[in-house]
Design a protein around this motif. Structure first.
Motif, short mmCIF file in Angstrom:
data_model
loop_
_atom_site.label_atom_id
_atom_site.label_comp_id
_atom_site.label_asym_id
_atom_site.label_seq_id
_atom_site.Cartn_x
_atom_site.Cartn_y
_atom_site.Cartn_z
N ALA A 64 51.06 -7.52 14.99
CA ALA A 64 50.43 -6.54 15.90
C ALA A 64 50.98 -5.30 15.40
O ALA A 64 50.09 -4.44 15.44
CB ALA A 64 51.43 -6.86 17.49
N THR A 95 51.35 -15.61 22.56
CA THR A 95 51.45 -16.61 21.39
C THR A 95 52.71 -17.60 21.80
O THR A 95 52.60 -18.71 21.57
CB THR A 95 51.76 -15.90 20.01
OG1 THR A 95 50.81 -15.01 19.83
CG2 THR A 95 51.84 -16.94 18.98
N CYS A 118 55.03 -12.40 15.23
CA CYS A 118 54.26 -11.84 16.17
C CYS A 118 54.27 -10.43 16.09
O CYS A 118 53.27 -9.61 16.38
CB CYS A 118 54.28 -12.38 17.57
SG CYS A 118 53.64 -14.16 17.76
N ARG A 132 51.47 -9.45 22.12
CA ARG A 132 51.11 -10.71 21.25
C ARG A 132 52.31 -11.77 21.33
O ARG A 132 51.91 -13.01 21.28
CB ARG A 132 51.00 -10.12 19.71
CG ARG A 132 51.23 -11.02 18.66
CD ARG A 132 49.70 -11.59 18.38
NE ARG A 132 48.63 -10.59 18.24
CZ ARG A 132 48.25 -10.28 16.77
NH1 ARG A 132 48.91 -10.88 15.89
NH2 ARG A 132 47.39 -9.15 16.71
N THR A 189 47.24 -3.19 14.53
CA THR A 189 46.76 -2.62 15.60
C THR A 189 46.37 -1.15 14.92
O THR A 189 47.43 -0.40 14.36
CB THR A 189 47.85 -2.27 16.61
OG1 THR A 189 48.11 -3.45 17.21
CG2 THR A 189 47.54 -1.20 17.75
#
Length: 299
Positions: A216, A239, A212, A235, A220
């Motif tokens: 991210a 998640t 994650c 994130r 991003t």
């Protein structure tokens, strides 16, 4: 003036442990650094030198090695829980145990022939897996997992403009820059887990949180490193249900374009000077608003 004894703890730091699991000739390596710290009803050792409540730090070292032999070392969180609970349960004067572990990764060296990938290893990069476990006599347990020294870089997709300016500002805004950082991340589990509770899955949790964070960071379009930090923490929380708080420290590893005009050359974002200091340091926490506070768990 009254002089009193404040909060205190003691323990064994940096117990280096390598555990080789020999599985039918195929070896598995666990390379860890363990630290333990105990606190509780121990004022007398400070005030009068009475050592009767003190479990020697050498004993804590020995306990770590004995437990590695008896129970093995699988997920570092589970091993830390075993040690922390042992100290609290076995020593009446110990009311709180803190166990911190770092894990260093090794990859197998592939070799031709029937003995390929059996017992040869090469150290895997710089990344270090971490955990800190706190366990109290009242049964309260907190587990904070993490990683550090995870170096990541986006060669584009990062901007920095619209910032505050004063008479000392020389930095120019940019709409395209290299964004690089060395991630230190820690995440708090919503509740403690028993070493026997295989459903908790610290190993799977670590892998998924790491995924994650990386996804991210890569996904991003960054207007600031602060924005990226928040996106990474968010994130994880969106998640992984088992995580209730993420704390991140991310230095901005600056990459400055080199001026090549004195040599009659342009530089369309291809040649950079990687500066190691000074650097911006961005830190922040992202948390589930419903999660109970656990400030001491991060210490």
């Amino acid at each position: 003036m009254a002089v009193i004894l404040g909060p205190n703890r003691y323990g064994k730091a940096e117990i280096r442990l390598v555990r080789v699991a020999r599985d039918a000739g195929v070896h598995h390596i666990k390379d860890v650094n363990v630290g333990s710290a105990l606190s509780g009803d121990m004022d007398d050792v400070h005030l009068s030198g009475d050592n009767s409540a003190v479990l020697p730090t050498d004993t804590q070292k020995n306990t770590t090695y004995v437990f590695a032999r008896k129970y093995g070392v699988d997920q570092i969180e589970d091993f830390a829980l075993l040690l922390a609970r042992h100290y609290v349960d076995s020593q009446p004067a110990v009311h709180h145990a803190r166990v911190e572990i770092e894990e260093y990764f090794w990859d197998r060296v592939p070799l031709p022939g029937p003995r390929a990938e059996r017992h040869s290893f090469v150290r895997s990069g710089r990344e270090v897996r971490t955990c800190v476990v706190h366990h109290d006599r009242d049964g309260t347990t907190t587990v904070v997992s993490g990683l550090k020294d995870l170096v990541v870089l986006n060669s584009t997709g990062s901007e920095f403009s619209g910032f505050a300016v004063d008479e000392y500002t020389t930095l120019q805004p940019t709409t395209d820059r290299v964004l690089a950082t060395e991630v230190s991340a820690r995440w708090r589990h919503a509740s403690g887990a028993s070493p026997a509770d295989g459903s908790h899955g610290f190993g799977e949790s670590y892998s998924e949180v790491r995924r994650c964070l990386l996804e991210a960071f890569a996904g991003t379009h960054s207007l600031s490193l602060q924005q990226t930090l928040y996106a990474m923490g968010r994130r994880v929380l969106e998640t992984r249900d088992e995580i209730c708080e993420v704390r991140l420290a991310m230095p901005n590893k600056h990459h400055f374009p080199v001026d090549l005009t004195p040599f009659g050359l342009d530089n369309p974002g291809e040649v950079f000077y990687a500066a190691d200091r000074p650097y911006g340091l961005i830190e922040g926490a992202v948390l589930d608003d419903d999660a109970p506070a656990a400030h001491s768990a991060w210490e």
